[in-house]
Design a protein around this motif. Structure first.
Motif: not given
Ligand SMILES: Nc1ncnc2c1ncn2[C@@H]1O[C@H](COP(=O)(O)OP(=O)(O)OP(=O)(O)O)[C@@H](O)[C@H]1O
Ligand SMILES: [Mg+2]
Length: 359
Positions: A215-227
């Motif tokens: 598994s790996t972390t990806i640079n995407f999230s609800g907070e990234i969209i909010n910002m």
């Protein structure tokens, strides 16, 4: 069957940067034909930003206070009396992969695994806790596939300390991807990927018939969209949350630039997914093509997201089913709608009730 779990009432606790989530399961009645587990207790509490940052507990006393609240130990709500808990470690801080070792399974030793891990792990072994298990293979082989997980001691110890400070006894600290896979994967699934899209962190979990490969972390999230929305549309945090949940990946004439901003972020997500799948095909022995993607985490509910990913990746994509092994009969409609955000907590709760020592 009798429940011979020595950890009476053991439950799962998902610790995120912005939330704590808890699920406690009970076995089905001995007389029932439906053997799926029942949810005895489900709860969550929001953490204000800054308490836990990127998986690191920054304000232990405040987190402790919230945890006591969630456990009903502050005099309000239903009290969780069992001290036994299975907790996840923050995905971005942990490491999970499978390695092939040129030694038959019956001859492999801990030293062999540690030696190989030194080549693959991004940590110094003296500063990390290492856990590993042999992946069962159907055919006799001269090689052994081993699933290895590692977490920095400082992180794991700080989580243990937090739990003990509220009277809990951690029976296992687990890498989050394994908990999610336990909740979503069904027996006999062909090779696939799970995308966990959360508020502050997202990850891709690749699995095949034998189980999780990495598994790996990806640079995407609800907070990234909010910002992005807050900065580019000059709106408040609350407005951003509402826009996102109301419109998903649909155009809205109220904010004509909204979809363009989201599309750019989705482009980045698609590049990351493609990169991860290619990495898997190129670097893992006997990798088979990824045939389907399941989504979980709050953002899996975003309108039009799974359809967009399916169309652009040309891989069948759908919101996953985190409650395959759970009987939702006693839940309200509102509780049922939490299935995808509760995926990690469900996987932890399953481990707590089925076999706390191991998978
Ligand atoms: N219908 C929806 N459409 C779009 N986004 C949504 C929707 N419902 C929830 N979200 C988003 O999902 C996120 C919360 O997801 P989730 O509950 O999985 O996060 P978390 O587990 O608390 O965080 P993390 O796993 O990052 O620690 C929030 O960013 C929220 O805005
Ligand atoms: Mg989460």
């Amino acid at each position: 069957m009798f429940n011979n779990n020595p950890f009476e009432g053991a439950f799962g606790l998902d610790i995120g940067d912005l939330s704590l989530k808890l699920i406690q399961l009970t076995p089905a009645s001995v007389l029932s034909n439906d053997k799926r587990f029942h949810i005895n207790h489900m709860g969550s509490i929001i953490l204000p930003p800054g308490y836990i940052v990127n998986g690191e507990i920054q304000q232990p006393e405040m987190v402790r206070h919230k945890l006591l609240q969630l456990l009903g130990k502050d005099g309000h709500g239903k009290k969780i009396s069992s001290p036994w808990v299975v907790v996840d470690l923050p995905e971005p801080k942990t490491f999970l992969t499978s390695i092939e070792i040129d030694i038959p399974p019956e001859q492999i030793t801990r030293e062999d695994v540690e030696y190989q891990c030194q080549k693959h792990l991004p940590f110094d072994l003296s500063e990390a806790y290492l856990d590993w298990q042999i992946v069962l293979q159907l055919e006799k082989s001269r090689h052994t596939r081993v699933l290895v997980g590692a977490a920095p001691k400082t992180i794991a110890d700080s989580y243990t300390y937090l739990l003990e400070s509220v009277g809990l006894q951690p029976i296992a600290l687990e890498i989050e991807s394994l908990a999610i896979a336990r909740a979503l994967m069904a027996k006999g699934d062909s090779a696939g990927a799970i995308l966990d899209l959360g508020a502050t962190r997202s990850s891709i979990i690749i699995y095949d018939a034998g189980g999780v490969r990495f598994s790996t972390t990806i640079n995407f999230s609800g907070e990234i969209i909010n910002m992005a929305l807050i900065q580019q549309l000059k709106i408040t945090y609350e407005e951003s949350e509402e826009l996102k949940t109301q419109n998903g990946l649909n155009y809205t004439k109220e904010k004509p630039d909204y979809l363009k901003i989201l599309d750019e972020l989705i482009d980045g997500l698609i590049i990351e997914i493609k990169k991860t799948i290619t990495y898997y095909q190129d670097h893992y022995p006997q990798a088979t093509p990824i045939e389907h993607i399941e989504l979980c985490g709050g953002m899996a509910q975003m309108y039009n997201l799974s359809q967009t990913l399916a169309r652009r990746l040309k891989i069948s994509t759908k919101p996953g089913s985190a409650w395959n092994k759970i009987n939702p009969a006693t839940l309200t409609e509102k509780e049922k709608s939490l299935e995808l955000t509760m995926a990690s907590a469900t996987g932890l709760a399953l481990r707590a009730i089925i076999n706390p020592y191991n998978d």
